[in-house]
Design a protein around this motif. Structure first.
Motif, PDB file in Angstrom:
ATOM      1  N   SER A   1       0.831  -1.287   0.058  1.00  0.00           N
ATOM      2  CA  SER A   1       0.279  -0.118   0.061  1.00  0.00           C
ATOM      3  C   SER A   1       0.805   1.163   0.183  1.00  0.00           C
ATOM      4  N   ASP A   2       2.064   1.170   0.777  1.00  0.00           N
ATOM      5  CA  ASP A   2       2.889   2.525   1.013  1.00  0.00           C
ATOM      6  C   ASP A   2       3.370   2.631  -0.586  1.00  0.00           C
ATOM      7  N   LYS A   3       3.919   1.447  -1.087  1.00  0.00           N
ATOM      8  CA  LYS A   3       4.412   1.396  -2.547  1.00  0.00           C
ATOM      9  C   LYS A   3       3.530   1.878  -3.513  1.00  0.00           C
TER      10      LYS A   3
ATOM     11  N   VAL B   1       1.451   5.832  -6.671  1.00  0.00           N
ATOM     12  CA  VAL B   1       0.821   5.360  -8.067  1.00  0.00           C
ATOM     13  C   VAL B   1      -0.385   5.939  -7.898  1.00  0.00           C
ATOM     14  N   ILE B   2      -1.248   5.754  -6.859  1.00  0.00           N
ATOM     15  CA  ILE B   2      -2.587   6.056  -6.646  1.00  0.00           C
ATOM     16  C   ILE B   2      -2.503   7.658  -6.954  1.00  0.00           C
ATOM     17  N   ASN B   3      -1.640   8.250  -6.318  1.00  0.00           N
ATOM     18  CA  ASN B   3      -1.361   9.790  -6.264  1.00  0.00           C
ATOM     19  C   ASN B   3      -1.384  10.180  -7.830  1.00  0.00           C
ATOM     20  N   LEU B   4      -0.705   9.445  -8.659  1.00  0.00           N
ATOM     21  CA  LEU B   4      -0.807   9.877 -10.078  1.00  0.00           C
ATOM     22  C   LEU B   4      -2.200   9.848 -10.800  1.00  0.00           C
TER      23      LEU B   4
ATOM     24  N   GLU C   1      -4.808  -2.113  -6.226  1.00  0.00           N
ATOM     25  CA  GLU C   1      -4.896  -0.805  -5.593  1.00  0.00           C
ATOM     26  C   GLU C   1      -5.596   0.208  -6.583  1.00  0.00           C
ATOM     27  N   LEU C   2      -4.995   0.203  -7.850  1.00  0.00           N
ATOM     28  CA  LEU C   2      -5.522   0.956  -8.881  1.00  0.00           C
ATOM     29  C   LEU C   2      -7.005   0.799  -9.139  1.00  0.00           C
TER      30      LEU C   2
ATOM     31  N   LYS D   1      -5.742  16.982  -3.493  1.00  0.00           N
ATOM     32  CA  LYS D   1      -5.425  15.978  -3.869  1.00  0.00           C
ATOM     33  C   LYS D   1      -5.376  14.741  -2.778  1.00  0.00           C
ATOM     34  N   SER D   2      -4.724  14.956  -1.854  1.00  0.00           N
ATOM     35  CA  SER D   2      -4.602  14.152  -0.268  1.00  0.00           C
ATOM     36  C   SER D   2      -5.808  13.801  -0.068  1.00  0.00           C
ATOM     37  N   ARG D   3      -6.840  14.891   0.013  1.00  0.00           N
ATOM     38  CA  ARG D   3      -8.045  14.792   0.651  1.00  0.00           C
ATOM     39  C   ARG D   3      -8.818  13.640  -0.241  1.00  0.00           C
ATOM     40  N   VAL D   4      -8.871  13.920  -1.775  1.00  0.00           N
ATOM     41  CA  VAL D   4      -9.586  13.210  -2.536  1.00  0.00           C
ATOM     42  C   VAL D   4      -8.933  11.557  -2.166  1.00  0.00           C
ATOM     43  N   GLN D   5      -7.603  11.473  -2.406  1.00  0.00           N
ATOM     44  CA  GLN D   5      -7.081  10.218  -2.260  1.00  0.00           C
ATOM     45  C   GLN D   5      -7.427   9.555  -1.018  1.00  0.00           C
ATOM     46  N   ARG D   6      -7.282  10.261   0.238  1.00  0.00           N
ATOM     47  CA  ARG D   6      -7.759   9.527   1.397  1.00  0.00           C
ATOM     48  C   ARG D   6      -9.108   9.449   1.676  1.00  0.00           C
TER      49      ARG D   6
END
Lengths: 269, 174
Positions: A5-7, A11-14, A42-43, B155-160
């Motif tokens: 998940s950390d790794k 990628v999710i951020n992308l 995860e994606l 971005k972080s709020r959407v992701q989390r």
């Protein structure tokens, strides 16, 4: 959080950044999965959550919300009616003139003088005066009649009614147009605005009769309540018979009937 | 909008026709209550009529509209207790159901129910970031401007927010 998940967090951020750009589809997801096979699950999970939000359905807002807005707008418009006086126009023109360079200023003054001569000539020609005044009065009425044939939108009809509200003394044609709208317009908001507009002119002959005549024709609870409040405000006891007929008919819902009887107590009994 | 600012309120009707549904959906997804959402939409447009002169004329009108909506929402919750969730949602879910095959419909309804509950359980700033980007088409930068924070924070709020949403749904399922 697990190592994978950390790794995959970056990628999710992308993926989150891609979603912001718009036009992201399954094909783009597949491309990302191919580029980051270790984060496939995860994606896919994240994208599924994003897509799944679509299933939340939102109902349509009610007619009452629209009616409430147009009532507030109409009230605000009557309060904020701009007062264009000769002094304010002259003041604005003078300020603007002072900001111009000297030669342009003189050219403008000469231009205004010549324009004034033309305007004077047109304004004092007797045969031109009448059509201008007539068209000013007829335009909103024509707009309302066009609305009855679905030729103009509800917003435009509401604007037509707002224009009528600004008239000091609308002629019979305008009042008749308001009555036709109140009796036949397909849109509830427009009919409610017509009630409010006619109430503004209740001091004129026939207007109260128009309001009374329209009572049996109303099937919308909102318009029925608007008319009842108008009759209460005007203390129009001549409307009692029409109300009794309406209340004994099938055109009134039980809850509304109760509310109408309460509102009209001083008129009916 | 520029005509509204200069005192021509007749154009306000056009803005209302264009945006009232988006705004209603924004509030509805926040609280799940039709009547309350309609009241809030009304409050927003009343503010816009009153403070039209504050619109600076640059940027999109919908951005300013949602900034006002956001203020109205926070004002409302400063005065009152947090939004009641399940009851009002339950009522409105049934109102908006379309009829399909019974089994599918039941599963879909249950999933929708969970999702809606989970949305209302999400922290307000995360729910707002998701709502504005997913449904109202605002960019993270625009949401960041109206929320007074950085684009990365949004971005972080959407992701989390979305990851938390999944976790909440899992908890509710068990």
């Amino acid at each position: 959080m697990s190592d994978s998940s950390d790794k995959c967090s970056s990628v999710i951020n992308l993926l989150v950044s891609q979603l912001d750009k718009g036009g992201f589809h399954e094909i783009h997801l597949e491309k990302m999965v191919a580029e980051h096979p270790g984060c496939e699950a995860e994606l896919r999970d994240f994208y599924k959550s994003w897509k799944e939000l679509e299933i939340i359905e939102v109902p349509e807002p009610s007619e009452a919300m629209h009616a409430r807005f147009y009532k507030s707008l109409s009230e605000a418009q009557t309060q904020v009616e701009p007062k264009v006086t000769f002094t304010s126009v002259w003041h604005t023109f003078n300020l603007w003139l002072q900001n111009l360079a000297q030669p342009i200023r003189w050219a403008m003054v000469a231009g205004v003088f010549v324009a004034g001569l033309f305007v004077g000539k047109i304004a004092f020609a007797p045969e031109k005066e009448q059509p201008f005044l007539v068209s000013q009065d007829i335009k909103p009425a024509e707009l309302l009649y066009a609305g009855l044939n679905d030729k103009v939108s509800a917003s435009e009809r509401l604007l037509g009614i707002q224009k009528i509200n600004q008239m000091e003394k609308p002629d019979d044609k305008v009042l008749e147009a308001l009555y036709q709208v109140l009796s036949n317009d397909p849109n509830t908001n427009v009919r409610i605005s017509a009630v409010e507009s006619l109430v503004n002119f209740a001091h004129l002959p026939n207007v109260r009769q128009m309001l009374i005549k329209s009572i049996p024709q109303q099937e919308s609870p909102l318009v029925q309540l608007a008319l009842a409040e108008a009759m209460l405000m005007l203390q129009e006891k001549d409307s009692a018979d029409e109300w009794r007929k309406l209340l004994s008919s099938d055109h009134v819902e039980v809850d509304v009937k109760h509310h109408l009887e309460e509102t009209l107590e001083t008129i009916l009994y | 909008m520029s005509k509204v600012q200069s005192g021509d309120l007749s154009k306000m009707g056009l803005l209302y026709e264009r945006y009232n549904r988006d705004l209603f959906a924004y509030f509805f997804r926040c609280c799940g209550d039709q009547t309350k959402s309609e009241d809030l939409v009304h409050s927003v447009f009343v503010r816009i009529i009153k403070y039209a002169h504050n619109f600076e004329g640059h940027g999109q009108f919908n951005y300013w509209l949602f900034a006002t909506a956001r203020n109205v929402w926070y004002d409302e919750h400063r005065k009152k207790e947090p939004v009641k969730k399940s009851d009002s949602w339950d009522h409105n879910i049934h109102d908006t159901e379309a009829v399909h095959s019974p089994e599918e419909e039941m599963q879909k309804k249950e999933r929708k129910h969970l999702l809606i509950k989970a949305m209302t359980m999400l922290a307000p700033e995360k729910r707002e970031a998701i709502e504005l980007s997913r449904f109202q088409g605002l960019k993270y930068k625009e949401i960041a401007d109206l929320s007074n924070c950085s684009e990365n924070a949004i971005k972080s709020r959407v992701q989390r927010g979305l990851l938390e949403l999944k976790e909440i749904i899992q908890k509710l399922e068990n």
